[in-house]
Design a protein around this motif. Structure first.
Motif, PDB file in Angstrom:
ATOM      1  N   GLN A 132       0.838  -1.183   0.000  1.00  0.00           N
ATOM      2  CA  GLN A 132       0.000   0.000   0.000  1.00  0.00           C
ATOM      3  C   GLN A 132       0.877   1.238   0.000  1.00  0.00           C
ATOM      4  N   VAL A 133       0.290   2.316  -0.494  1.00  0.00           N
ATOM      5  CA  VAL A 133       1.036   3.560  -0.583  1.00  0.00           C
ATOM      6  C   VAL A 133       1.202   4.168   0.802  1.00  0.00           C
ATOM      7  N   GLY A 150       5.877   1.799  -0.883  1.00  0.00           N
ATOM      8  CA  GLY A 150       4.769   0.874  -1.030  1.00  0.00           C
ATOM      9  C   GLY A 150       4.313   0.639  -2.454  1.00  0.00           C
ATOM     10  N   ARG A 151       4.930   1.338  -3.394  1.00  0.00           N
ATOM     11  CA  ARG A 151       4.482   1.215  -4.775  1.00  0.00           C
ATOM     12  C   ARG A 151       5.542   1.837  -5.690  1.00  0.00           C
ATOM     13  N   THR A 152       5.486   1.460  -6.957  1.00  0.00           N
ATOM     14  CA  THR A 152       6.288   2.152  -7.957  1.00  0.00           C
ATOM     15  C   THR A 152       5.512   3.392  -8.386  1.00  0.00           C
ATOM     16  N   PHE A 153       6.143   4.551  -8.245  1.00  0.00           N
ATOM     17  CA  PHE A 153       5.414   5.794  -8.430  1.00  0.00           C
ATOM     18  C   PHE A 153       5.556   6.404  -9.821  1.00  0.00           C
ATOM     19  N   ALA A 163       0.381  14.238  -1.116  1.00  0.00           N
ATOM     20  CA  ALA A 163      -0.650  13.350  -1.619  1.00  0.00           C
ATOM     21  C   ALA A 163      -0.229  12.778  -2.966  1.00  0.00           C
ATOM     22  N   ALA A 164      -0.868  11.666  -3.348  1.00  0.00           N
ATOM     23  CA  ALA A 164      -0.527  11.003  -4.599  1.00  0.00           C
ATOM     24  C   ALA A 164      -1.785  10.642  -5.361  1.00  0.00           C
ATOM     25  N   THR A 165      -1.672  10.715  -6.681  1.00  0.00           N
ATOM     26  CA  THR A 165      -2.788  10.372  -7.549  1.00  0.00           C
ATOM     27  C   THR A 165      -2.254   9.957  -8.910  1.00  0.00           C
ATOM     28  N   ARG A 166      -3.144   9.516  -9.760  1.00  0.00           N
ATOM     29  CA  ARG A 166      -2.811   9.298 -11.168  1.00  0.00           C
ATOM     30  C   ARG A 166      -3.563  10.352 -11.973  1.00  0.00           C
ATOM     31  N   GLY A 167      -2.865  11.049 -12.831  1.00  0.00           N
ATOM     32  CA  GLY A 167      -3.476  12.164 -13.547  1.00  0.00           C
ATOM     33  C   GLY A 167      -2.946  13.468 -12.990  1.00  0.00           C
ATOM     34  N   ILE A 168      -3.374  14.564 -13.613  1.00  0.00           N
ATOM     35  CA  ILE A 168      -2.928  15.890 -13.187  1.00  0.00           C
ATOM     36  C   ILE A 168      -4.129  16.638 -12.641  1.00  0.00           C
ATOM     37  N   TYR A 169      -4.141  16.847 -11.337  1.00  0.00           N
ATOM     38  CA  TYR A 169      -5.290  17.429 -10.672  1.00  0.00           C
ATOM     39  C   TYR A 169      -4.863  18.482  -9.660  1.00  0.00           C
ATOM     40  N   ARG A 170      -5.778  19.407  -9.411  1.00  0.00           N
ATOM     41  CA  ARG A 170      -5.636  20.361  -8.315  1.00  0.00           C
ATOM     42  C   ARG A 170      -6.664  20.098  -7.223  1.00  0.00           C
ATOM     43  N   ASP A 171      -7.675  19.344  -7.547  1.00  0.00           N
ATOM     44  CA  ASP A 171      -8.772  19.044  -6.637  1.00  0.00           C
ATOM     45  C   ASP A 171      -8.353  17.977  -5.642  1.00  0.00           C
ATOM     46  N   SER A 177       9.706  19.589  -6.206  1.00  0.00           N
ATOM     47  CA  SER A 177      10.688  18.788  -6.937  1.00  0.00           C
ATOM     48  C   SER A 177      10.614  17.362  -6.431  1.00  0.00           C
ATOM     49  N   ARG A 178      11.267  16.454  -7.150  1.00  0.00           N
ATOM     50  CA  ARG A 178      11.289  15.069  -6.675  1.00  0.00           C
ATOM     51  C   ARG A 178      12.647  14.467  -6.964  1.00  0.00           C
ATOM     52  N   ASP A 179      13.037  13.553  -6.110  1.00  0.00           N
ATOM     53  CA  ASP A 179      14.274  12.786  -6.261  1.00  0.00           C
ATOM     54  C   ASP A 179      13.840  11.335  -6.437  1.00  0.00           C
ATOM     55  N   THR A 180      13.905  10.873  -7.679  1.00  0.00           N
ATOM     56  CA  THR A 180      13.392   9.524  -7.949  1.00  0.00           C
ATOM     57  C   THR A 180      14.247   8.447  -7.301  1.00  0.00           C
TER      58      THR A 180
END
Length: 122
Positions: A1-2, A26-29, A97-105, A71-74
């Motif tokens: 789980q994430v 917990g996951r490949t991001f 927070a994490a999601t799939r897609g590009i959202y502001r909501d 920024s992110r450090d993979t």
């Protein structure tokens, strides 16, 4: 789980800078978008910034554009929020927070960290 774990919050004076971190596990991001939000008492969580894990595309709320940088450090599976020129009104609990897609909501983000408190004194 994430699992998302924020750190780096604290008490700073107005004008200071602070960097928040979000360790992800917990996951490949690679197909995820990571976002930073904040919440003040009695309000909903407000979107601040987002970044796609794979391509590093970033986007911001107008309220923080130019002051905050995501920024992110993979290699470290960590997302950062660099905040500068902090103001007392930036005082809030900050969430990753994490999601799939590009959202502001915020409702489009199914995975959340526990939050880290940032307090900016005047």
């Amino acid at each position: 789980q994430v699992q998302l774990v924020e750190s780096g919050g604290g008490l700073v004076q107005a004008g200071a800078s602070l960097r928040l971190s979000c360790e992800c596990s917990g996951r490949t991001f690679s197909t995820y978008t990571m976002g930073w939000f904040r919440r003040t008492p009695g309000k909903e969580r407000d979107f601040l910034a987002g970044i796609t894990w794979s391509g590093g595309y970033s986007y911001y709320a107008d309220s923080v554009k130019g002051r905050f940088t995501i920024s992110r450090d993979t290699a470290k599976n960590t997302v950062y929020l660099q905040m500068s020129s902090l103001k007392p009104e930036d005082t809030a609990v900050y969430y990753c927070a994490a999601t799939r897609g590009i959202y502001r909501d915020q409702t489009m983000y199914p995975y959340w960290g526990q939050g880290t408190q940032v307090t900016v004194s005047s």
